[in-house]
Design a protein around this motif. Sequence first.
Motif, short mmCIF file in Angstrom:
data_model
loop_
_atom_site.label_atom_id
_atom_site.label_comp_id
_atom_site.label_asym_id
_atom_site.label_seq_id
_atom_site.Cartn_x
_atom_site.Cartn_y
_atom_site.Cartn_z
N UNK A 108 0.91 -1.25 0.07
CA UNK A 108 0.00 0.01 0.09
C UNK A 108 0.85 1.01 0.01
N UNK A 109 0.44 2.29 0.12
CA UNK A 109 1.08 3.72 -0.11
C UNK A 109 0.70 4.67 1.06
N UNK A 110 1.77 5.42 1.50
CA UNK A 110 1.77 6.40 2.48
C UNK A 110 0.87 7.54 1.55
N UNK A 111 -0.27 8.15 2.51
CA UNK A 111 -1.28 9.11 1.99
C UNK A 111 -0.57 10.69 1.81
N UNK A 112 0.85 10.99 2.32
CA UNK A 112 1.38 12.06 2.25
C UNK A 112 2.80 11.99 1.32
N UNK A 113 3.60 11.01 1.45
CA UNK A 113 4.89 11.07 0.90
C UNK A 113 4.62 10.13 -0.28
N UNK A 114 3.37 9.32 -0.39
CA UNK A 114 3.31 8.64 -1.61
C UNK A 114 4.15 7.47 -1.80
N UNK A 115 5.07 7.05 -0.76
CA UNK A 115 5.96 6.04 -0.55
C UNK A 115 5.25 4.72 -0.37
N UNK A 133 9.42 -0.29 4.96
CA UNK A 133 9.15 0.85 4.50
C UNK A 133 9.90 0.90 3.09
N UNK A 134 9.33 1.08 1.83
CA UNK A 134 10.09 1.32 0.64
C UNK A 134 9.67 2.70 0.10
N UNK A 135 10.05 3.65 1.19
CA UNK A 135 9.60 4.97 0.82
C UNK A 135 10.37 5.50 -0.49
N UNK A 136 11.39 5.10 -1.10
CA UNK A 136 11.88 5.39 -2.40
C UNK A 136 11.02 4.93 -3.75
N UNK A 137 10.37 4.04 -3.36
CA UNK A 137 9.34 3.74 -4.57
C UNK A 137 8.04 4.43 -4.50
N UNK A 138 8.06 5.39 -5.43
CA UNK A 138 6.63 6.34 -5.36
C UNK A 138 5.54 5.73 -6.07
N UNK A 139 4.36 5.96 -5.39
CA UNK A 139 2.99 5.51 -5.93
C UNK A 139 2.93 4.19 -6.65
N UNK A 140 2.98 3.14 -5.80
CA UNK A 140 2.89 1.79 -6.38
C UNK A 140 1.78 1.40 -7.13
N UNK A 141 1.81 0.84 -8.31
CA UNK A 141 0.77 0.42 -9.21
C UNK A 141 0.38 -0.92 -9.21
N UNK A 142 1.43 -1.90 -9.09
CA UNK A 142 1.18 -3.32 -9.49
C UNK A 142 2.08 -3.97 -8.74
N UNK A 143 2.23 -5.12 -8.45
CA UNK A 143 3.30 -5.98 -7.72
C UNK A 143 2.82 -7.55 -8.21
N UNK A 144 4.00 -8.29 -8.29
CA UNK A 144 3.91 -9.82 -8.31
C UNK A 144 5.07 -10.34 -7.64
N UNK A 145 4.95 -11.49 -7.40
CA UNK A 145 6.02 -12.54 -6.47
C UNK A 145 7.03 -12.99 -7.30
N UNK A 146 8.17 -12.87 -7.15
CA UNK A 146 9.35 -13.51 -7.79
C UNK A 146 10.14 -14.43 -7.11
#
Length: 161
Positions: A108-115, A133-146
């Motif tokens: 999910x995403x942080x509502x202020x930083x969008x991290x 916390x993956x704060x450097x990844x801004x506005x996540x759109x999709x994910x998958x498991x590798x």
Amino acid sequence: MKIYTLVILLLTSTFLFVSCGNEEEYVPASSFTKIYNDEYFNSSYIPMDIVQAGENGYFILSAYDSWNTYILRVDEEGGFMWDYKLDENYVNPIKGLYFIDSAFYFFCMDDLSLGTYLMKASDQSKSATVERNLGSIIYPLASSRVDDGFLIESYKASYRL
């Protein structure tokens, strides 16, 4: 000509009638329909993903009121077990729910930083906590498991004047 049309109509209707009589046996454990509600009648829920938890039911990830994060745990027949609404700063849950070692993981995403946050939920805690916390990844759109982790697609806005 009328007799020919009548025979074709009769054969067609007989074929349709016979083909509809072969119904599959309904097995309640393999299918269920449930309606889940709560005391917040003005909220709307959008299911994002569902994953089977071994033989112990299902875990449902959804967004409510547009982008707030909600998790629901049900048994194998769809019966309510527990639910949890995350704090309002954990928003925009993305499709991709993973069951690993008796825990559920989602982003999910942080509502202020969008991290981006990797969240962990389990039957023991009956809640969700920040796993990473993956704060450097801004506005996540999709994910998958590798094989060795997760792959996250994100949106990077760049402006040029």
